[in-house]
Structures are given as C-alpha cells and as structure tokens.
Design an enzyme around this catalytic site. Structure first.
Site, PDB file in Angstrom:
ATOM      1  N   GLU A 119     -33.237  19.361 -40.213  1.00  0.00           N
ATOM      2  CA  GLU A 119     -32.944  18.844 -41.556  1.00  0.00           C
ATOM      3  C   GLU A 119     -31.473  19.049 -41.928  1.00  0.00           C
ATOM      4  OE1 GLU A 119     -32.882  17.168 -45.056  1.00  0.00           O
ATOM      5  OE2 GLU A 119     -34.726  17.152 -43.867  1.00  0.00           O
ATOM      6  N   THR A 122     -33.974  11.040 -44.993  1.00  0.00           N
ATOM      7  CA  THR A 122     -34.841  11.498 -43.908  1.00  0.00           C
ATOM      8  C   THR A 122     -35.813  10.399 -43.463  1.00  0.00           C
ATOM      9  OG1 THR A 122     -34.720  13.821 -44.549  1.00  0.00           O
ATOM     10  CG2 THR A 122     -36.646  13.155 -43.275  1.00  0.00           C
ATOM     11  N   HIS A 126     -32.148  22.387 -46.285  1.00  0.00           N
ATOM     12  CA  HIS A 126     -32.161  21.237 -47.191  1.00  0.00           C
ATOM     13  C   HIS A 126     -31.473  21.628 -48.490  1.00  0.00           C
ATOM     14  CE1 HIS A 126     -33.571  17.967 -49.725  1.00  0.00           C
ATOM     15  NE2 HIS A 126     -34.191  17.392 -48.699  1.00  0.00           N
ATOM     16  N   ASP A 134     -30.978  14.736 -38.845  1.00  0.00           N
ATOM     17  CA  ASP A 134     -31.412  13.474 -39.465  1.00  0.00           C
ATOM     18  C   ASP A 134     -30.337  12.788 -40.298  1.00  0.00           C
ATOM     19  OD1 ASP A 134     -31.521  15.461 -41.428  1.00  0.00           O
ATOM     20  OD2 ASP A 134     -33.326  14.662 -42.371  1.00  0.00           O
ATOM     21  N   HIS A 135     -29.511  13.579 -40.993  1.00  0.00           N
ATOM     22  CA  HIS A 135     -28.460  12.989 -41.838  1.00  0.00           C
ATOM     23  C   HIS A 135     -27.493  14.079 -42.268  1.00  0.00           C
ATOM     24  CE1 HIS A 135     -30.529  14.738 -45.294  1.00  0.00           C
ATOM     25  NE2 HIS A 135     -31.647  14.150 -44.891  1.00  0.00           N
TER      26      HIS A 135
END
Length: 687
Positions: free
Chosen positions: A262, A306, A422, A481-482
């Site tokens: 994440e 996500t 996150h 993911d990002h």
C-alpha cells in the site's frame, strides 16, 4: 460628499440587483483565492492567469441568477442557499484535492458509500482551519440581512432582466470556452486532466462536464454492439509482444502470491534515514539473485487509486479518468481477469484484505473477476488494538491470512492487500521503532515509519513461506499500488530527494513504484525497462506458460524483447526512455532537461501521444461499453457471478470441502495439522 456616496452605495445594496452583484462578487473573489491558495492549477502566461481570475463569473451569474426569477425575501434566501451549496462544493474539492491532487467527480461521489469506511481520521488530518475561510462571506451576508443592515427589496424584479442576466452568463461561458480552447486546443476532447478544465473553465463547468461524461458513459453501454470490438482486436493484434523464451513457462504450475504494498514508492528502495535502511527486507528481496526487479516501473492510477491498480494488475485494462471502474462497473461488467484465467487452469483463487468487504466494491467486483474466496475483515479476529487507519495492522493481517493460505488447495493464486502504510500514516508507539524524516511536513514525516513496519511484516510472512516450503513452490509478485506522498507536498518531496527544488519532471519520476517477481531458480536481475501496472498480467501469464494470444490486454510482457516502453498516465501524459511529457512541457528522460522539440522530436512525440490517447480511449471503450460481454477468447469460459459467495460461514464450509476433494494444501500435506506454529511475529498486540 462622502456621506452622499455612502448613501448611494447603501441604496444600491438595498436593491435586489445590488445584493445580487454583491453576493456574486464575494463568491467569485473567494473562489479565485481558493484557486490560488488551495489548488495547484499551474496557470502560466497572461491568458491563463486572466481565465483563472474570471472563470467563476459566468457560472456564478447563471446559478445565482436563478433566484432573480422569484420575488420578495424568497429571492434573497435562495441566493444564500445557492451560495452555501456552491461553497460546500468548493470546500469538498479543497479537502479532496489536498490528498489526491484531483477534483471530485460524480463517479467518486456515487461510490462514496463503498469507500467511506474509516475516512473520519483521514478527514481530521486533511482539513485545515484556513479552509473554512470560504464560508466567511456567507456569515457576513447572513448577519447583514438578519440585522437589517441590508434591507430586502420587496419590489418585483422584472423577469426579462433576469432572463437577460441568464443570457449574458451563457454568452460569457461561450466566450470563455473560445478563449480557453484557443490557448489549449481540444480542451474537452483530448485532455484527460481535470486540472486543465478547472483552470480554464472553472469548478462548476468541470462539474457539468463531468456529469455529461458520466451520462454519456451510461449511454455508451446501452448502445454498444459486438462490432465495437473490431477496432480493439485490430489494435491489439499489432501491439502484442511475443514471450521471451528465456522466461516463458519457467514457473508453470507454481503458486502465485500477489503482495500489494500500500502506497509504497520506488524511492523507498535502499532509502536511508539517519543511516538506517527504511525497508531492509524489501531491499534484500529487490536485489535477490532469484528476483526480477524493475526500477523504471510506474503506477498509472487516477481517482480510483488502489482500485485502479487492481484493475490494471489483474485485467490489463486502465482505470477510468474519473471515479473508480471497480465501484461503477465492478458488478455489471464482464471481465477476463487473472483469477478467472487461472481458475480455469486448475488454480484455487483467493483475495485477502483486512478491511470491510464493501471497500472499493470488492465484494461485488471480485465475483466478476472470478475469485473463489475473498477473506475480508469478516474472517479475522478483530480487536481495537489490532487495527489502525483502514484496517488490520500488517503484521496481524499477514499472520491471520496465513491461516487460510495453508488451507488453500495448490496450486493457488493469492492476493494480499496490506493497509498500514496508508495515509495518514498513523502507528502507535509500541509498533514504532524507526525515526521519522524531518521535513517539517506532518503528513510526510511518518511515512517512513509505517513503511518500515510494513517491511517487518513482509519479512515475517516470507519467513513463514520458507518454513512451510511454499517459498520453493511459488512465484511471489510484489508491487506498490500508487504514490504515498502526493504532489501537493513539493517542499517535503524536495527534501526527501535531497534537492533544493523540484519541477514537474521530478514529480513524474516520483511516480515510480516497485515491481518484483521472485521464484526459486528464476534468473534474477534489476531490469531497467520502462513499464507500468498495465503490463503485469501479460508478464505473469507468460512466466506461467500462458501465451494469452486471444485475451484483451493493453499491456505487454515486461520481459519480452518487443515490450512497449511507452508508459501512459491516465491524464494523457507519458514517460518513455527518451521523453517525459507533463502537461505541455517535454523533458529528456535521461537528463530531466526541458526541451523545445525540433521537427524530428515533434514527430516522435506526436506519435507517442497518439499511441497514448488511442490506448486510453480504447480501454475506456471496453469498460464503458462492457464490450467483453461480446467477446470470449478461445478456451476461456465466461465468469458466472452466482458461482461465488464470500459470506463467512459458506466461505469456511467451501474451503473445508475443497480440502477434502483436493487434498493438496499445505495443511493437508502436513497430515491435516495446522502449520501456524511456524509463524513467528513480534506484533506486541499478540503477546
């Protein structure tokens, strides 16, 4: 003389038209201040600066002008209600933009019920006290009306004057669009970037255009037909990359782990704080002799974050320019996703996630993708101390997931989505043993601490895989993911990168995320090829021995000599080994130097841009039109959503039955005994 001017001004304000122009003026001024102070719209040059300043005016005249068609006090209070609603829209966009560097869309708003879990803490971190300044004019105007400093005008306002103001507002909008389109050709037809629309036209016009796009998308599906697939199949026929014989089928029949890191960015690899590695275990994995790692791999997500990453990773389809494809189209569309492809090759497929099943509409979307099992928060023991932010802490999540992994019949395809790293990067003291960075940005500085915790959790999970023998019989795919730190934190990013200042080129390169594939005996290397999340599925399938010649995939095998190194971003920008394009500026990728392209370079850049625009639009066409319902590849069976249920008791029952009919799980091979005694974690909550 001065008192006469005050008297005349007071008289003007006591007319309905005078109050109308006052409220419009205040609204436009505060909107412009918000543009300058709360958003990064990048207005350059006199024309862009002019349009940014005046673009609130036409829409304000139109919306507030609605109240002029009504009489008496109702007209005044309608103006105030409109002002309040418009201000709430600006406020919501300020808060959303601060974290996501984008504006709210109808898709995001419609899907808010699927992504609202645990947002309270995030909002508390995102909202700044200064954001509330945009409500100040409303309070002042209400006070002036309530205390009769400004008196309401009871005289009827002629409807033809109200109609004239509406007409003028529409003419101003047309003129504004003409100027904007002259400065930015194809503003509403070629650009994928919402910042441009707001910069040139305004927030209200953006909202109207977004609503139009959403309606158009809905109509696209209803009018789609089988022949619409022809152009897509023709395009993909010429873009497929042949597998690399050195890697093709080398891991056929092995288990597959997809480990989703994440918000994990590439710069964290080998990064140190106070001389200490932030992620020592992931670093070691990245450089392992049996790991193929990519150091020019980019996330390609937009508003879906996500969910966009998952869409690309498992379908080789791009996320949407606005909203989330998983939220809007997850349940209704037909897909040919990795879980379904591998299920039909004898794999057990399962997703693991330590949050509620409805987050990003996963419980519906995963059925469309063909996941047999979805182990969401309903399957784990939950205590208040076990969770932080958006769900289970990673160390606890990995351990709990291992309990179900040991029961999966082999071979299996298992995706594990971590959560602790996150935003807002919160972690209790007993789990924090790493120094924060010292940029002075409260959002950025704890990022390395949650990343370090994730690294420790990852190491514990790998240790379990080694002890149970799963490591030897599995392909382990690890990816970020990002981004974790948005472009709105430029000063902090510059410090992290050890630079005095950064530009848009630096921010484009900052979008790199790690991508690694590990297997025992695999010929490892750090590959410098350029690629992105859209390329993962064809790469993985080729590694497993699936030529995927008939599937609809917009990515190409990263290991292939024919791999397409043109990396498309969702807003139409791109990165290649030669050029990096951000907005209207082109940089040389190797040096970061901005260039004014010569004739030869212009031709090359135009060809890349055409490829990017074509690929994004064709992928959108597949999703908007649900075109895969018209096309089934040879050897593939369409997914029947009714075959799957993720309800806890039924899921556990199905897992037990599967073990009996296919006794190939780790637990079955261990004489039916659990292997959880082999899982070691230092999670303080479990001691």
């Amino acid at each position: 003389m001065i008192s006469d001017k005050k008297y005349r001004f007071s008289n003007i304000l006591n007319t309905r038209l005078g109050f109308f122009f006052l409220i419009v003026l205040l609204f436009c001024v505060k909107t412009y201040i918000a543009y300058l102070t709360k958003f990064s719209l990048g207005a350059k040059g006199g024309m862009q600066e002019f349009l940014l300043a005046v673009n609130p005016i036409p829409a304000a005249l139109l919306t507030f002008g609605i109240a002029l068609y009504f009489s008496g006090r109702l007209s005044y209070w309608l103006m105030m209600i409109i002002d309040f609603l418009e201000t709430v829209w600006i406020f919501a966009n300020i808060v959303y933009y601060r974290e996501f560097s984008d504006f709210l869309s109808l898709g995001i708003i419609k899907g808010s019920g699927n992504v609202q879990n645990n947002l309270g803490k995030s909002l508390a971190e995102i909202i700044h006290f200064s954001d509330f300044f945009i409500f100040l004019d409303i309070l002042v105007l209400v006070g002036l009306l309530v205390f009769h400093v400004i008196k309401t005008d009871a005289q009827p306002f002629k409807k033809r004057y109200a109609l004239l103001i509406s007409l003028i507002s529409c003419l101003l909008m047309v003129g504004e669009y003409g100027l904007a389109n002259a400065n930015r050709s194809g503003l509403l037809t070629r650009t994928f970037d919402n910042n441009y629309i707001v910069k040139y036209l305004g927030l209200n016009e953006y909202a109207a255009f977004n609503a139009y796009q959403t309606q158009k998308e809905s109509a696209t599906r209803s009018h789609a037909k089988a022949s619409d697939m022809d152009s897509i199949l023709k395009y993909l026929k010429h873009t497929r990359a042949k597998p690399n014989p050195e890697y093709f089928g080398k891991e056929k029949g092995k288990n597959v782990f997809i480990i989703h890191l994440e918000s994990f960015q590439q710069f964290l690899i080998d990064y140190k704080v106070d001389g200490k590695e932030v992620t020592p275990h992931i670093n070691k994995f990245f450089h392992n002799k049996n790991t193929v790692s990519f150091d020019n791999f980019y996330h390609q997500v937009a508003q879906g974050k996500t969910s966009d990453a998952e869409m690309m990773l498992e379908n080789s389809l791009y996320g949407l320019p606005q909203g989330s494809a998983m939220v809007t189209y997850g349940a209704q569309n037909t897909y040919q996703a990795a879980p379904a492809i591998l299920d039909q090759q004898g794999y057990t497929t399962a997703a693991f996630h330590g949050d509620v099943p409805s987050f990003w509409n996963r419980d519906s979307t995963y059925k469309s993708w063909g996941y047999q099992y979805f182990f969401s928060s309903e399957y784990y023991k939950i205590k208040p101390s076990y969770s932080v932010g958006y769900g289970l802490k990673d160390k606890i999540f990995f351990k709990d997931a291992a309990n179900y992994i040991q029961q999966l019949p082999q071979p299996f395809y298992a995706k594990l989505i971590t959560l602790t790293n996150h935003y807002p990067y919160e972690l209790d003291k007993k789990n924090t043993d790493f120094p924060a960075t010292k940029t002075g940005d409260k959002t950025v500085d704890p990022y390395v601490q949650t990343a370090h915790y994730l690294d420790q959790a990852f190491a514990e999970f790998l240790n379990y895989l080694k002890k149970t023998g799963l490591m030897k019989n599995s392909v382990i795919v690890v990816y970020g993911d990002h981004y974790g730190i948005s472009n709105n934190h430029r000063p902090a990013i510059a410090q992290l990168l050890h630079k005095k200042t950064i530009n848009n080129y630096d921010l484009a390169q900052f979008q790199k995320v790690p991508f690694m594939m590990h297997a025992t005996g695999l010929k490892g290397k750090v590959d410098h090829s350029y690629g992105g999340e859209i390329d993962v599925l064809p790469t993985l399938l080729h590694l497993l021995g699936d030529k995927d010649n008939n599937t609809i995939q917009f990515g190409t095998d990263l290991l292939s000599k024919q791999h397409d190194q043109r990396v498309a971003f969702r807003n139409g920008d791109f990165v290649t080994p030669e050029y990096t394009k951000v907005g209207s500026t082109v940089y040389l990728t190797k040096t970061g130097r901005a260039i004014t392209p010569n004739a030869k370079q212009k031709k090359a850049i135009a060809a890349i841009q055409n490829h990017v625009t074509t690929e994004l639009s064709l992928s959108d066409r597949v999703i908007y039109g649900d075109l895969l319902r018209f096309y089934t590849p040879k050897g593939f069976k369409k997914v029947n959503r009714k075959d799957f249920t993720y309800q806890y008791t039924k899921g556990i029952d199905n897992l037990k039955k599967a073990q009996e009919t296919h006794p190939t799980s780790v637990e079955a091979k261990n004489g039916g005994k659990s292997t959880m005694n082999l899982y070691q974690t230092d999670a303080p909550e479990l001691k």
